[in-house]
Design a protein around this motif. Structure first.
Motif, PDB file in Angstrom:
ATOM      1  N   LEU A 119      15.932  21.492  74.829  1.00  0.00           N
ATOM      2  CA  LEU A 119      14.764  22.113  75.693  1.00  0.00           C
ATOM      3  C   LEU A 119      15.255  23.878  74.716  1.00  0.00           C
ATOM      4  O   LEU A 119      15.038  24.384  74.471  1.00  0.00           O
ATOM      5  CB  LEU A 119      15.208  22.531  77.079  1.00  0.00           C
ATOM      6  N   LEU A 120      16.830  23.643  75.079  1.00  0.00           N
ATOM      7  CA  LEU A 120      17.359  25.163  74.136  1.00  0.00           C
ATOM      8  C   LEU A 120      17.711  24.842  72.262  1.00  0.00           C
ATOM      9  O   LEU A 120      17.114  25.916  72.236  1.00  0.00           O
ATOM     10  CB  LEU A 120      19.187  24.673  74.339  1.00  0.00           C
ATOM     11  N   ALA A 121      17.081  23.991  72.038  1.00  0.00           N
ATOM     12  CA  ALA A 121      16.956  23.493  70.572  1.00  0.00           C
ATOM     13  C   ALA A 121      16.023  24.439  70.102  1.00  0.00           C
ATOM     14  O   ALA A 121      15.462  24.731  69.088  1.00  0.00           O
ATOM     15  CB  ALA A 121      17.045  22.497  69.987  1.00  0.00           C
ATOM     16  N   SER A 122      14.947  23.512  71.300  1.00  0.00           N
ATOM     17  CA  SER A 122      13.320  24.403  70.615  1.00  0.00           C
ATOM     18  C   SER A 122      13.561  25.408  71.323  1.00  0.00           C
ATOM     19  O   SER A 122      11.935  26.304  70.922  1.00  0.00           O
ATOM     20  CB  SER A 122      12.451  23.488  71.700  1.00  0.00           C
ATOM     21  N   VAL A 123      13.839  26.200  71.035  1.00  0.00           N
ATOM     22  CA  VAL A 123      13.518  28.262  72.143  1.00  0.00           C
ATOM     23  C   VAL A 123      13.282  28.745  70.395  1.00  0.00           C
ATOM     24  O   VAL A 123      14.320  28.652  69.544  1.00  0.00           O
ATOM     25  CB  VAL A 123      14.513  28.450  73.095  1.00  0.00           C
TER      26      VAL A 123
END
Ligand SMILES: Nc1ncnc2c1ncn2[C@@H]1O[C@H](COP(=O)(O)OP(=O)(O)OP(=O)(O)O)[C@@H](O)[C@H]1O
Ligand SMILES: [Mg+2]
Lengths: 292, 265
Positions: A119-123
């Motif tokens: 999820l963090l990677a897609s921010v």
């Protein structure tokens, strides 16, 4: 015995049309790729090279960057990078080690953390910028500073480093762990002296990708490390990163084009140098430790 | 006939297994094994695939601890009478005393020297003595002359047979009392296999050896005692155990006798 297939000979025969077509299409795609790269490079070199000099690399920013150099910007950039790496490597490696070696694969906790990392990677990076400004600059009171910028970039490249380190650890031969355990090695020795060194080339790739993203980042830094073009003396100073400088020259400064091209050229060379260093280290490591 | 060697001159001890069971969650892989492994001898474990030989070996050096859901019951006593299944035991120290060599050679992907240095240093050997201990054990497995000029090169550059001998030397370097071999030759060609077998044979009288093998002729050549595994009631157990000639000469168990007859020629 009758063959399953029609009689065939091994004489050379003309290539099939499908093969020819595929070959042509592949070749064309390569040419397009090379053209794109060549065009970018040519443009940068044509516009930027005349502007480039030792004075440009070391001089102060004069007249909003139209003249003078990028000395303080380079120093700020490298300082932000060093802080970003210092803040991202320990938690990045730690999280990957935990996921790969300490928690049971497929358990709820492992799935939860992996999901959070993805999820963090897609921010988007602009969101990291806003978060960094509100948390590091304001809540923690670090202000617009190299430190805030480094911390924000660390958050941004954390998922990348976790993912690459994790896949490097997971692609090691599975029998290393029982081999180490059967010799009575403690978990920390197995991880620190056997698994991490063996996964080092993969980890270096992750760090290199992270450095590339950090150097290219503008949005996350505008709000956190700021615009100042003074020579930075401490991590608490605001400092302008090269990509921010480039953005400013190209978007806000009339007649900033030549300086922007020269700065972009420096940025490209910097990234190429870092990639080459990492590739060299990985290759050297490979020669020393693994089968040729 | 090979008399079972009992030795007073060395420190290696035997093992006494009684009522040992190994369970993976609710599947029982090994049930109620009773086995005496005399000190300094070579004990072979044979039997069809999947009947729990590896599981039993892993229970002895507690590699079963690493498998989630795996439980070991019963008693495994070492020569000094220590209960090896005791949950409070220092398993790292135990695994130094009871080494293991696996089916697939598994050197660390580092230099040959590091393969020795890491475990030796871990167990407290002074750095200055690492080279000497490494050389002694590489000589022991006949590898010294082949590798002495490339100690700082990757162990993965060695051939499969050399890697397996390296793994034996690495296990020996920790001065174990027992070494467990789990099909150590089955990934090797016949020549490399014979060389490894010869070096295992040479361990007789120096350490207690337990070797799992599918090669009945090999078991007969090198073992003093043999345990035959078979599936009984859905779980593996030892149906026949004794001196090698006695067991091969005429096992009491019907299936075991037919199985062993395959290895007579
Ligand atoms: N980690 C595990 N989890 C669940 N079941 C397992 C596990 N390891 C082994 N088993 C099961 O336990 C049984 C015994 O396996 P084990 O590997 O001990 O047999 P083996 O006699 O060594 O066989 P082989 O001769 O093929 O090596 C098998 O039915 C196997 O499927
Ligand atoms: Mg097995």
């Amino acid at each position: 015995m009758a063959s399953l297939f029609p009689a065939s000979s091994t004489r050379p025969r003309p290539r099939r049309p499908g093969d020819i077509l595929l070959g042509l299409a592949g070749g064309l795609a390569c040419v397009v790729t090379l053209l794109a790269l060549g065009w970018v490079l040519w443009d940068l070199v044509r516009l930027g090279l005349p502007h480039l000099s030792v004075g440009f690399l070391t001089g102060e920013v004069v007249d909003s960057g139209r003249s003078g150099g990028i000395g303080p910007v380079l120093v700020s950039t490298l300082m932000i990078l060093v802080f970003a790496l210092a803040f991202v490597i320990p938690p990045g490696l730690g999280c990957a080690i935990w996921l790969s070696e300490m928690v049971r694969q497929g358990s709820g906790a492992a799935r939860f953390v992996t999901g959070a990392v993805d999820l963090l990677a897609s921010v988007p990076s602009i969101v990291f910028g806003l978060f960094g400004m509100s948390f590091f600059c304001q809540t923690l009171g670090l202000g617009f500073s190299i430190l805030s910028g480094g911390l924000t970039l660390a958050c941004m490249i954390l998922p990348l480093l976790v993912r690459t380190t994790l896949s490097a650890l997971q692609s090691l031969p599975a029998d290393l762990r029982p081999a180490a355990a059967a010799l009575g090695l403690a978990g920390a020795t197995t991880i620190g002296k056997i698994l991490l060194p063996a996964a080092l080339p993969g980890i270096l790739v992750g760090i290199t990708l992270g450095v590339g993203r950090a150097l290219a980042e503008t949005a996350a830094l505008i709000f956190t490390s700021g615009y100042a073009t003074r020579w930075p003396v401490s991590p608490a100073d605001s400092g302008r990163a090269l990509s921010v400088h480039l953005y400013d020259l190209a978007m806000n400064i009339p007649n900033g084009g030549a300086a922007a091209s020269a700065s972009a050229l420096v940025l490209l060379v910097l990234i190429a140098l870092i990639n080459a260093t990492a590739a060299f280290l990985a290759a050297r490591w490979h020669r020393h430790h693994l089968a040729s | 006939m090979n008399p079972t060697p009992t030795c007073s001159s060395c420190a290696c001890g035997g093992l006494t297994l009684s009522g040992v069971s190994v369970r993976y969650r609710n599947f029982t892989a090994v049930h109620d094994v009773h086995l005496t492994i005399p000190d300094c001898g070579i004990t072979a474990l044979v039997g069809p695939s999947g009947c729990g030989k590896s599981s039993l070996l892993n229970a002895i050096n507690r590699l079963t601890d690493l498998i989630p859901g795996c439980r070991v019951e019963g008693s495994i006593l070492d020569g000094a009478g220590t209960e090896l299944t005791d949950p409070g035991l220092d398993v790292l120290a135990l695994r130094r005393r009871i080494g293991m060599v696996f089916q697939k050679p598994n050197p660390f992907p580092h230099s040959i020297r590091r393969n020795f240095e890491i475990p030796l240093r871990e167990h407290g050997l002074a750095r200055a003595r690492v080279d000497e201990v490494m050389e002694k054990n590489l000589r022991e497995v006949g590898l010294w002359d082949e590798v002495s000029s490339r100690l700082d090169e990757s162990a993965l550059k060695l051939s499969g047979g050399q890697q397996q001998r390296l793994c034996i030397a690495r296990a020996l370097a920790l001065d174990p009392e027992v070494i467990l071999f789990d099909e150590p030759c089955s990934a090797l060609d016949p020549i490399a296999s014979a060389v490894v077998e010869e070096h295992i044979d040479a361990l007789r009288g120096r350490v207690t050896v337990v070797i799992v093998t599918h090669n009945l002729a090999q078991a007969r050549r090198i073992a003093d005692r043999v345990g035959v595994f078979w599936i009984r009631g859905g779980a593996g157990t030892i149906v026949e155990e004794g001196e090698v000639e006695a067991v091969f000469g005429g096992a009491g168990d019907e299936e075991a006798r037919r199985y062993l007859a395959g290895g007579a020629g």
